[in-house]
Design a protein around this motif. Structure first.
Motif, PDB file in Angstrom:
ATOM      1  N   ARG A 282     -30.261  48.265 -43.970  1.00  0.00           N
ATOM      2  CA  ARG A 282     -30.541  47.619 -42.682  1.00  0.00           C
ATOM      3  C   ARG A 282     -32.005  47.823 -42.291  1.00  0.00           C
ATOM      4  NH1 ARG A 282     -30.854  43.826 -39.518  1.00  0.00           N
ATOM      5  NH2 ARG A 282     -30.564  44.180 -37.291  1.00  0.00           N
ATOM      6  N   MET A 283     -32.582  48.966 -42.613  1.00  0.00           N
ATOM      7  CA  MET A 283     -33.993  49.197 -42.308  1.00  0.00           C
ATOM      8  C   MET A 283     -34.886  48.259 -43.126  1.00  0.00           C
ATOM      9  SD  MET A 283     -34.553  53.210 -41.476  1.00  0.00           S
ATOM     10  CE  MET A 283     -34.253  53.851 -43.095  1.00  0.00           C
ATOM     11  N   ILE A 284     -34.516  48.015 -44.380  1.00  0.00           N
ATOM     12  CA  ILE A 284     -35.267  47.053 -45.203  1.00  0.00           C
ATOM     13  C   ILE A 284     -35.248  45.679 -44.534  1.00  0.00           C
ATOM     14  CG2 ILE A 284     -35.244  45.788 -47.400  1.00  0.00           C
ATOM     15  CD1 ILE A 284     -34.216  48.442 -48.696  1.00  0.00           C
ATOM     16  N   GLU A 285     -34.077  45.290 -44.022  1.00  0.00           N
ATOM     17  CA  GLU A 285     -33.952  43.992 -43.358  1.00  0.00           C
ATOM     18  C   GLU A 285     -34.772  43.947 -42.071  1.00  0.00           C
ATOM     19  OE1 GLU A 285     -29.736  43.896 -42.936  1.00  0.00           O
ATOM     20  OE2 GLU A 285     -29.394  43.200 -44.993  1.00  0.00           O
ATOM     21  N   LEU A 286     -34.716  45.022 -41.271  1.00  0.00           N
ATOM     22  CA  LEU A 286     -35.508  45.078 -40.040  1.00  0.00           C
ATOM     23  C   LEU A 286     -37.002  44.978 -40.344  1.00  0.00           C
ATOM     24  CD1 LEU A 286     -33.637  47.918 -38.093  1.00  0.00           C
ATOM     25  CD2 LEU A 286     -33.771  45.500 -37.422  1.00  0.00           C
ATOM     26  N   ALA A 287     -37.405  45.499 -41.506  1.00  0.00           N
ATOM     27  CA  ALA A 287     -38.813  45.485 -41.901  1.00  0.00           C
ATOM     28  C   ALA A 287     -39.260  44.116 -42.401  1.00  0.00           C
ATOM     29  CB  ALA A 287     -39.063  46.540 -42.979  1.00  0.00           C
ATOM     30  N   GLY A 288     -38.298  43.216 -42.637  1.00  0.00           N
ATOM     31  CA  GLY A 288     -38.643  41.872 -43.085  1.00  0.00           C
ATOM     32  C   GLY A 288     -38.362  41.606 -44.542  1.00  0.00           C
ATOM     33  N   GLY A 289     -37.600  42.486 -45.185  1.00  0.00           N
ATOM     34  CA  GLY A 289     -37.268  42.291 -46.594  1.00  0.00           C
ATOM     35  C   GLY A 289     -35.802  41.954 -46.801  1.00  0.00           C
ATOM     36  N   ARG A 290     -35.449  41.796 -48.061  1.00  0.00           N
ATOM     37  CA  ARG A 290     -34.067  41.496 -48.426  1.00  0.00           C
ATOM     38  C   ARG A 290     -33.658  42.465 -49.525  1.00  0.00           C
ATOM     39  NH1 ARG A 290     -31.981  37.634 -51.663  1.00  0.00           N
ATOM     40  NH2 ARG A 290     -34.000  36.713 -52.094  1.00  0.00           N
ATOM     41  N   TYR A 291     -32.467  43.015 -49.419  1.00  0.00           N
ATOM     42  CA  TYR A 291     -31.998  44.009 -50.389  1.00  0.00           C
ATOM     43  C   TYR A 291     -31.560  43.317 -51.670  1.00  0.00           C
ATOM     44  CZ  TYR A 291     -29.538  48.220 -52.008  1.00  0.00           C
ATOM     45  OH  TYR A 291     -29.112  49.317 -52.712  1.00  0.00           O
ATOM     46  N   ALA A 292     -32.162  43.691 -52.780  1.00  0.00           N
ATOM     47  CA  ALA A 292     -31.900  43.024 -54.061  1.00  0.00           C
ATOM     48  C   ALA A 292     -30.511  43.316 -54.615  1.00  0.00           C
ATOM     49  CB  ALA A 292     -32.963  43.447 -55.079  1.00  0.00           C
ATOM     50  N   LEU A 293     -29.895  44.411 -54.175  1.00  0.00           N
ATOM     51  CA  LEU A 293     -28.620  44.842 -54.758  1.00  0.00           C
ATOM     52  C   LEU A 293     -27.446  44.628 -53.807  1.00  0.00           C
ATOM     53  CD1 LEU A 293     -30.111  48.136 -56.167  1.00  0.00           C
ATOM     54  CD2 LEU A 293     -29.615  46.079 -57.476  1.00  0.00           C
ATOM     55  N   ALA A 294     -27.590  43.691 -52.886  1.00  0.00           N
ATOM     56  CA  ALA A 294     -26.592  43.507 -51.826  1.00  0.00           C
ATOM     57  C   ALA A 294     -25.208  43.144 -52.349  1.00  0.00           C
ATOM     58  CB  ALA A 294     -27.067  42.440 -50.844  1.00  0.00           C
ATOM     59  N   GLY A 295     -25.102  42.523 -53.506  1.00  0.00           N
ATOM     60  CA  GLY A 295     -23.802  42.096 -54.008  1.00  0.00           C
ATOM     61  C   GLY A 295     -23.132  43.078 -54.938  1.00  0.00           C
ATOM     62  N   GLN A 296     -23.536  44.330 -54.900  1.00  0.00           N
ATOM     63  CA  GLN A 296     -23.050  45.297 -55.884  1.00  0.00           C
ATOM     64  C   GLN A 296     -21.877  46.141 -55.415  1.00  0.00           C
ATOM     65  OE1 GLN A 296     -23.973  45.226 -59.135  1.00  0.00           O
ATOM     66  NE2 GLN A 296     -24.831  43.360 -58.274  1.00  0.00           N
ATOM     67  N   GLY A 297     -20.994  45.582 -54.628  1.00  0.00           N
ATOM     68  CA  GLY A 297     -19.762  46.285 -54.272  1.00  0.00           C
ATOM     69  C   GLY A 297     -19.932  47.239 -53.117  1.00  0.00           C
ATOM     70  N   ILE A 298     -18.920  48.073 -52.937  1.00  0.00           N
ATOM     71  CA  ILE A 298     -18.913  49.012 -51.824  1.00  0.00           C
ATOM     72  C   ILE A 298     -18.796  50.429 -52.361  1.00  0.00           C
ATOM     73  CG2 ILE A 298     -17.945  47.356 -50.189  1.00  0.00           C
ATOM     74  CD1 ILE A 298     -15.221  48.673 -50.656  1.00  0.00           C
ATOM     75  N   ALA A 299     -19.229  51.377 -51.560  1.00  0.00           N
ATOM     76  CA  ALA A 299     -19.121  52.782 -51.947  1.00  0.00           C
ATOM     77  C   ALA A 299     -17.657  53.193 -51.908  1.00  0.00           C
ATOM     78  CB  ALA A 299     -19.951  53.641 -51.004  1.00  0.00           C
ATOM     79  N   SER A 300     -17.273  54.104 -52.779  1.00  0.00           N
ATOM     80  CA  SER A 300     -15.884  54.545 -52.833  1.00  0.00           C
ATOM     81  C   SER A 300     -15.704  55.851 -52.077  1.00  0.00           C
ATOM     82  CB  SER A 300     -15.446  54.726 -54.290  1.00  0.00           C
ATOM     83  OG  SER A 300     -16.271  55.682 -54.926  1.00  0.00           O
ATOM     84  N   GLY A 301     -14.518  56.005 -51.472  1.00  0.00           N
ATOM     85  CA  GLY A 301     -14.194  57.238 -50.766  1.00  0.00           C
ATOM     86  C   GLY A 301     -15.163  57.531 -49.644  1.00  0.00           C
ATOM     87  N   THR A 302     -15.612  58.774 -49.586  1.00  0.00           N
ATOM     88  CA  THR A 302     -16.550  59.178 -48.534  1.00  0.00           C
ATOM     89  C   THR A 302     -18.010  59.048 -48.986  1.00  0.00           C
ATOM     90  OG1 THR A 302     -16.417  61.475 -49.293  1.00  0.00           O
ATOM     91  CG2 THR A 302     -14.896  60.798 -47.529  1.00  0.00           C
ATOM     92  N   SER A 303     -18.220  58.580 -50.207  1.00  0.00           N
ATOM     93  CA  SER A 303     -19.585  58.451 -50.719  1.00  0.00           C
ATOM     94  C   SER A 303     -20.320  57.316 -50.027  1.00  0.00           C
ATOM     95  CB  SER A 303     -19.552  58.184 -52.229  1.00  0.00           C
ATOM     96  OG  SER A 303     -20.847  57.922 -52.710  1.00  0.00           O
TER      97      SER A 303
END
Length: 198
Positions: free
Chosen positions: A84-105
């Motif tokens: 979210r900070m990358i987005e606020l700074a005006g960028g786009r996250y290159a790895l946005a489609g890489q799934g979700i973190a598992s468990g509490t990670s």
């Protein structure tokens, strides 16, 4: 609690918005009778972000990660506050489609092949040196994994590292966003939380 000692549970890491983490300074200020100082500290960080409100997103992509001892890529899910900070700074996250973190990670582990496919054309690489020992140069970065030499950001000299204190700086979220913006716009002089690998 059994001894009658008041317990304070800090839930700041659950805040989805980056500045929400910084705003916890106000809660601590109530405990210490420092509300005025906390308001000033929070307002300063908020101003960093507010100054970027009218900035049109650059669509420049950023890959943020480190390499663990097994050679796997460890990155963040799209829902993470650093993304979210990358987005606020005006960028786009290159790895946005890489799934979700598992468990509490709060991290995602990827194999090198999947990472290559997803991040090789990213405009910027930020190596998370707050977790791992950082490379000291772009050449050292390539020694971590030879495939990095093929990455667009490496070829164009846009490889950056975080400082060790990044995750301890929840009181400076606005300044970190400002540093990210300076990186993206080519206005980076001496930054507090990022540095370029040459």
């Amino acid at each position: 609690e059994e001894l009658g000692i008041p317990v304070w549970i800090d839930m700041s890491s659950y805040e989805p918005e980056p500045l929400g983490r910084t705003e916890w300074i106000k809660a601590y200020a109530v405990l210490l009778g420092k509300e005025g100082e906390a308001e000033k500290a929070f307002d300063l960080q908020k101003r960093y972000v507010d100054e970027l409100r009218d900035f049109e997103n650059s669509n420049l992509t950023v890959a943020y990660f480190y390499v663990n001892s097994s050679g796997q890529i460890v990155t963040k899910p799209a829902s993470d506050y650093f993304v979210r900070m990358i987005e606020l700074a005006g960028g786009r996250y290159a790895l946005a489609g890489q799934g979700i973190a598992s468990g509490t990670s709060s991290s995602i582990t990827m194999d090198a092949e999947s990472f290559y496919t997803t991040a090789k054309d990213a405009d910027f690489i930020i190596y998370n040196a707050s977790i791992d020992d950082p490379p000291v140069s772009a050449k050292d970065f390539i020694h971590i994994n030879a495939m990095f030499a093929d990455f667009k950001a490496v070829r164009e000299g846009n490889v950056w590292c975080t400082t060790k204190s990044l995750y301890q700086a929840s009181d400076a979220i606005g300044q970190i966003v400002s540093d990210l913006h300076a990186m993206l716009t080519g206005n980076a002089g001496s930054l507090a939380y990022l540095y370029k690998l040459n």
